[in-house]
Design a protein around this motif. Structure first.
Motif, PDB file in Angstrom:
ATOM      1  N   GLY A 131       0.223  20.240   0.833  1.00  0.00           N
ATOM      2  CA  GLY A 131      -0.464  19.516   1.905  1.00  0.00           C
ATOM      3  C   GLY A 131      -0.462  18.006   1.744  1.00  0.00           C
ATOM      4  O   GLY A 131      -1.166  17.291   2.466  1.00  0.00           O
ATOM      5  N   MET A 132       0.336  17.499   0.806  1.00  0.00           N
ATOM      6  CA  MET A 132       0.397  16.056   0.618  1.00  0.00           C
ATOM      7  C   MET A 132       1.371  15.444   1.622  1.00  0.00           C
ATOM      8  O   MET A 132       2.355  16.067   2.002  1.00  0.00           O
ATOM      9  N   LYS A 133       1.101  14.197   2.033  1.00  0.00           N
ATOM     10  CA  LYS A 133       2.022  13.462   2.904  1.00  0.00           C
ATOM     11  C   LYS A 133       3.103  12.857   2.024  1.00  0.00           C
ATOM     12  O   LYS A 133       2.842  11.875   1.313  1.00  0.00           O
ATOM     13  N   ALA A 134       4.280  13.443   2.029  1.00  0.00           N
ATOM     14  CA  ALA A 134       5.327  13.002   1.105  1.00  0.00           C
ATOM     15  C   ALA A 134       6.657  12.889   1.820  1.00  0.00           C
ATOM     16  O   ALA A 134       7.048  13.788   2.565  1.00  0.00           O
ATOM     17  N   ASP A 135       7.350  11.767   1.609  1.00  0.00           N
ATOM     18  CA  ASP A 135       8.674  11.577   2.195  1.00  0.00           C
ATOM     19  C   ASP A 135       9.683  11.154   1.144  1.00  0.00           C
ATOM     20  O   ASP A 135       9.464  10.195   0.396  1.00  0.00           O
ATOM     21  N   PHE A 136      10.782  11.863   1.131  1.00  0.00           N
ATOM     22  CA  PHE A 136      11.933  11.532   0.297  1.00  0.00           C
ATOM     23  C   PHE A 136      12.585  10.261   0.846  1.00  0.00           C
ATOM     24  O   PHE A 136      12.792  10.139   2.058  1.00  0.00           O
ATOM     25  N   ARG A 137      12.892   9.315  -0.024  1.00  0.00           N
ATOM     26  CA  ARG A 137      13.588   8.085   0.388  1.00  0.00           C
ATOM     27  C   ARG A 137      14.947   8.040  -0.285  1.00  0.00           C
ATOM     28  O   ARG A 137      15.053   7.907  -1.503  1.00  0.00           O
ATOM     29  N   ALA A 138      15.987   8.151   0.534  1.00  0.00           N
ATOM     30  CA  ALA A 138      17.341   8.361   0.020  1.00  0.00           C
ATOM     31  C   ALA A 138      18.023   7.058  -0.376  1.00  0.00           C
ATOM     32  O   ALA A 138      17.974   6.067   0.362  1.00  0.00           O
ATOM     33  N   THR A 139      18.668   7.062  -1.540  1.00  0.00           N
ATOM     34  CA  THR A 139      19.417   5.893  -2.001  1.00  0.00           C
ATOM     35  C   THR A 139      20.896   6.198  -2.258  1.00  0.00           C
ATOM     36  O   THR A 139      21.631   5.317  -2.694  1.00  0.00           O
ATOM     37  N   GLY A 140      21.308   7.423  -2.004  1.00  0.00           N
ATOM     38  CA  GLY A 140      22.712   7.796  -2.186  1.00  0.00           C
ATOM     39  C   GLY A 140      23.201   8.528  -0.958  1.00  0.00           C
ATOM     40  O   GLY A 140      22.398   8.955  -0.121  1.00  0.00           O
ATOM     41  N   GLN A 141      24.512   8.713  -0.843  1.00  0.00           N
ATOM     42  CA  GLN A 141      25.021   9.196   0.434  1.00  0.00           C
ATOM     43  C   GLN A 141      24.606  10.626   0.778  1.00  0.00           C
ATOM     44  O   GLN A 141      24.281  10.900   1.933  1.00  0.00           O
ATOM     45  N   THR A 142      24.582  11.510  -0.205  1.00  0.00           N
ATOM     46  CA  THR A 142      24.147  12.869   0.123  1.00  0.00           C
ATOM     47  C   THR A 142      22.685  12.847   0.549  1.00  0.00           C
ATOM     48  O   THR A 142      22.296  13.452   1.554  1.00  0.00           O
ATOM     49  N   ALA A 146      12.614  -2.456   1.273  1.00  0.00           N
ATOM     50  CA  ALA A 146      12.781  -2.134   2.695  1.00  0.00           C
ATOM     51  C   ALA A 146      12.763  -0.620   2.930  1.00  0.00           C
ATOM     52  O   ALA A 146      12.284  -0.138   3.958  1.00  0.00           O
ATOM     53  N   LEU A 147      13.281   0.103   1.954  1.00  0.00           N
ATOM     54  CA  LEU A 147      13.411   1.553   2.072  1.00  0.00           C
ATOM     55  C   LEU A 147      12.060   2.263   1.941  1.00  0.00           C
ATOM     56  O   LEU A 147      11.873   3.353   2.492  1.00  0.00           O
ATOM     57  N   SER A 148      11.159   1.677   1.199  1.00  0.00           N
ATOM     58  CA  SER A 148       9.859   2.317   0.950  1.00  0.00           C
ATOM     59  C   SER A 148       8.752   1.310   1.227  1.00  0.00           C
ATOM     60  O   SER A 148       8.068   0.860   0.319  1.00  0.00           O
ATOM     61  N   PRO A 149       8.587   0.950   2.499  1.00  0.00           N
ATOM     62  CA  PRO A 149       7.640  -0.117   2.856  1.00  0.00           C
ATOM     63  C   PRO A 149       6.190   0.340   2.696  1.00  0.00           C
ATOM     64  O   PRO A 149       5.928   1.513   2.416  1.00  0.00           O
ATOM     65  N   ALA A 150       5.281  -0.603   2.886  1.00  0.00           N
ATOM     66  CA  ALA A 150       3.844  -0.296   2.835  1.00  0.00           C
ATOM     67  C   ALA A 150       3.546   0.903   3.729  1.00  0.00           C
ATOM     68  O   ALA A 150       4.151   1.076   4.788  1.00  0.00           O
ATOM     69  N   ASN A 151       2.605   1.731   3.313  1.00  0.00           N
ATOM     70  CA  ASN A 151       2.309   2.956   4.045  1.00  0.00           C
ATOM     71  C   ASN A 151       0.825   3.281   3.872  1.00  0.00           C
ATOM     72  O   ASN A 151       0.098   2.554   3.185  1.00  0.00           O
ATOM     73  N   ASP A 152       0.382   4.379   4.485  1.00  0.00           N
ATOM     74  CA  ASP A 152      -1.010   4.812   4.333  1.00  0.00           C
ATOM     75  C   ASP A 152      -1.344   5.014   2.855  1.00  0.00           C
ATOM     76  O   ASP A 152      -0.478   5.398   2.069  1.00  0.00           O
ATOM     77  N   ALA A 153      -2.601   4.798   2.535  1.00  0.00           N
ATOM     78  CA  ALA A 153      -3.030   4.881   1.138  1.00  0.00           C
ATOM     79  C   ALA A 153      -2.759   6.267   0.548  1.00  0.00           C
ATOM     80  O   ALA A 153      -2.515   6.410  -0.646  1.00  0.00           O
ATOM     81  N   THR A 176       0.830  -1.204   0.000  1.00  0.00           N
ATOM     82  CA  THR A 176       0.000   0.000   0.000  1.00  0.00           C
ATOM     83  C   THR A 176       0.866   1.256   0.000  1.00  0.00           C
ATOM     84  O   THR A 176       2.077   1.204   0.204  1.00  0.00           O
ATOM     85  N   GLY A 177       0.192   2.407  -0.154  1.00  0.00           N
ATOM     86  CA  GLY A 177       0.910   3.684  -0.266  1.00  0.00           C
ATOM     87  C   GLY A 177       1.212   3.977  -1.723  1.00  0.00           C
ATOM     88  O   GLY A 177       1.165   3.077  -2.572  1.00  0.00           O
ATOM     89  N   LYS A 178       1.518   5.248  -1.995  1.00  0.00           N
ATOM     90  CA  LYS A 178       1.840   5.663  -3.367  1.00  0.00           C
ATOM     91  C   LYS A 178       3.330   5.937  -3.457  1.00  0.00           C
ATOM     92  O   LYS A 178       3.931   6.460  -2.511  1.00  0.00           O
ATOM     93  N   ARG A 179       3.902   5.635  -4.609  1.00  0.00           N
ATOM     94  CA  ARG A 179       5.342   5.850  -4.763  1.00  0.00           C
ATOM     95  C   ARG A 179       5.672   6.476  -6.122  1.00  0.00           C
ATOM     96  O   ARG A 179       5.146   6.074  -7.153  1.00  0.00           O
ATOM     97  N   VAL A 180       6.544   7.478  -6.059  1.00  0.00           N
ATOM     98  CA  VAL A 180       7.117   8.100  -7.255  1.00  0.00           C
ATOM     99  C   VAL A 180       8.594   7.752  -7.270  1.00  0.00           C
ATOM    100  O   VAL A 180       9.249   7.815  -6.232  1.00  0.00           O
ATOM    101  N   LEU A 181       9.121   7.421  -8.428  1.00  0.00           N
ATOM    102  CA  LEU A 181      10.552   7.159  -8.557  1.00  0.00           C
ATOM    103  C   LEU A 181      11.136   8.112  -9.591  1.00  0.00           C
ATOM    104  O   LEU A 181      10.567   8.284 -10.668  1.00  0.00           O
TER     105      LEU A 181
END
Lengths: 335, 335
Positions: free
Chosen positions: A168-179, A204-211, A138-143
């Protein structure tokens, strides 16, 4: 949060502003997490932060000293050690993006243990991982994906996070590089995991989340880069993205560092990325283009973005020059 | 050669013939490199080799004891250690495909040092690697690819090596998995390298060669497997193949271990692999299909192979049932 914030940013004695790329990235995206900068004699680079000594930085709340510059070869120079040791003795953790590992210095390890702080070697962190499963979550993901390396995938991801939060969107950056990891305070350096676990690491980095929650996963490399496409492919499958944002540099003549390797067309690149994403994500779509136009005039840049936008029927923008609100709006509207 | 041959194959005390897959693979493809088998009380599996003790195996020239069975969990059982120590004391190297590393046993390390032999942990070998460059190199290369994991890529590669050599072609199998490495005596366990180096590892594994020399590169995973596609992608780019052989299992209902993941069509899989290979290899072509038909009658198998061959205009065969001479012939003819 894995790496305690706020940070004191160590600039060493570098004179090349590009060498401070990591420190600059942290400062641009998380100014509130930077209490100041610290440097050695000879350093000509500045982020415009207060120049602090260890004691003052500690007083102002710094929890981690970040080695935020790269020196040639990625080594930890002997004459940087005093600052590192001083920080440890003051009770600060130390985070490094150098190839040379802090934990390979017995003196630093002993000192960190004595003062109860942690040493973070960002290029070498190996969380325990499973292989990817491709199971729907679940949850939405942009790559963010790209035609090449170094076309602004991290910048675009962080700009998108900011623009989506502004709406006002619930959005979290998911980091894959050192910076990115230093900016977010957590993440997985995806190019450093064992090959079998690339997709699993991103799951693992972007697990299931709120819809209604959005993960913005920072892409790496390109499906068309002969060195790194394996990483890009595993990232696409693991991210299980609903939307892709294609990053590109206007006018780049060939793949980065590889003059013999022709640049892929936007059309081929979009198609290949959508097809790859389709393996784990039904109905994945293109949300838009983020284009680095810095080598061109504003007029040329606008014309090019308009042309790309017309061809693909989605927003195309230079996030540095023109912002990324259109793509955030599209994501909010179409969900 | 990295791992000294010939081998003494250790079967432990396993009772499941499948657990001896690695030992069986070595024996099938390099019978002349197997001086015998050694087992513990309770072992019900046999390869049909002479059952030898350490001393006799040494007399017959065995240079390396191979832990050729997998036990549950990949651990090195306590009661296997006597045999391992006995081999070391007799001057044999030890090669293991277990997750549990030989070099994590201080007693074995000390003993190996004392007796001047080497311990090879195949899953953990980390040769010094560069990132891939995609630069064109001489020699001809065939890569086995697949619709899924475990569809016979190693078998097909080795069968092709044998068939090409039979036709007088200069052909070498290039191993990317642990069984293949034991068969060849060298290679790189590609799923164990750091993600950034997948393509570079394959470039190192199949370097420039004579214009009439063929490398047959063992593929891994599948571009359509959500766990391992990153490895497959890097392999395709690094191998810079002139020809692909598509491996497939007739009738497999879904991707291995993933009931939620539908099997890709042959057409989509061939297209995606050719497109990916095209990034580093102009004019890459499909040489044929190697199909595991073991769940079907010979009549059904022949009909299916004929159908696939007609659809794609290249040979389609079950290399176990019908051999792979047609694909070798095509490669010899079309070069």
């Amino acid at each position: 949060m894995l790496i305690p914030q706020p940070y004191l940013l160590f600039l060493g004695d570098v004179t090349d502003p590009l060498a401070a790329k990591t420190a600059r990235g942290i400062h641009v995206w998380r100014p509130e997490q930077c209490v100041g900068e610290i440097k050695l004699p000879g350093c000509t680079v500045s982020l415009g932060l207060d120049v602090l000594d260890i004691a003052t930085a500690k007083e102002r709340g710094a929890k981690t000293l970040v080695l935020g510059t790269a020196n040639a070869g990625g080594y930890l120079p002997e004459h940087w050690l005093d600052t590192v040791k001083g920080a440890i003795k003051a009770g600060m953790n130390v985070a490094s993006g150098l190839h040379h590992r802090l934990v390979d210095e017995p003196e630093l390890v002993a000192l960190a243990q004595e003062f109860g702080v942690e040493l973070f070697d960002l290029r070498h962190m190996r969380p325990k991982l499973n292989v990817g499963s491709g199971k729907k979550r679940t949850g939405k993901r942009v790559l963010t994906v790209g035609t090449d390396c170094s076309v602004g995938k991290m910048y675009t991801s962080l700009a998108l996070e900011a623009a989506m939060r502004e709406r006002g969107m619930k959005a979290d950056f998911r980091a894959t590089g050192q910076t990115g990891i230093l900016v977010a305070g957590e993440g997985i350096a995806i190019d450093a995991v064992i090959a079998d676990f690339i997709a699993g690491a991103v799951e693992a980095l972007s697990p299931a989340n709120d819809a209604d929650h959005w993960d913005i996963v920072e892409g790496q490399g390109s499906l068309f880069h002969p060195s790194y496409a394996g990483v890009s492919m595993g990232l696409i499958h693991g991210a299980q993205p609903h939307w892709l944002v294609m990053c590109h540099e206007m006018g780049r003549p060939h793949m980065r560092h590889l003059p013999h390797q022709p640049m892929v067309s936007l059309k081929d690149c979009v198609e290949a990325n959508l097809r790859a994403a389709d393996v784990t994500s039904d109905n994945v779509q293109l949300a838009g283009f983020a284009i680095n136009t810095s080598n061109y005039s504003e007029e040329e840049a606008r014309a090019y973005c308009a042309e790309v936008s017309a061809e693909f029927g989605v927003p195309a923008t230079d996030p540095v020059r023109f912002g990324i609100a259109d793509i955030a709006a599209l994501l909010q509207e179409r969900g």
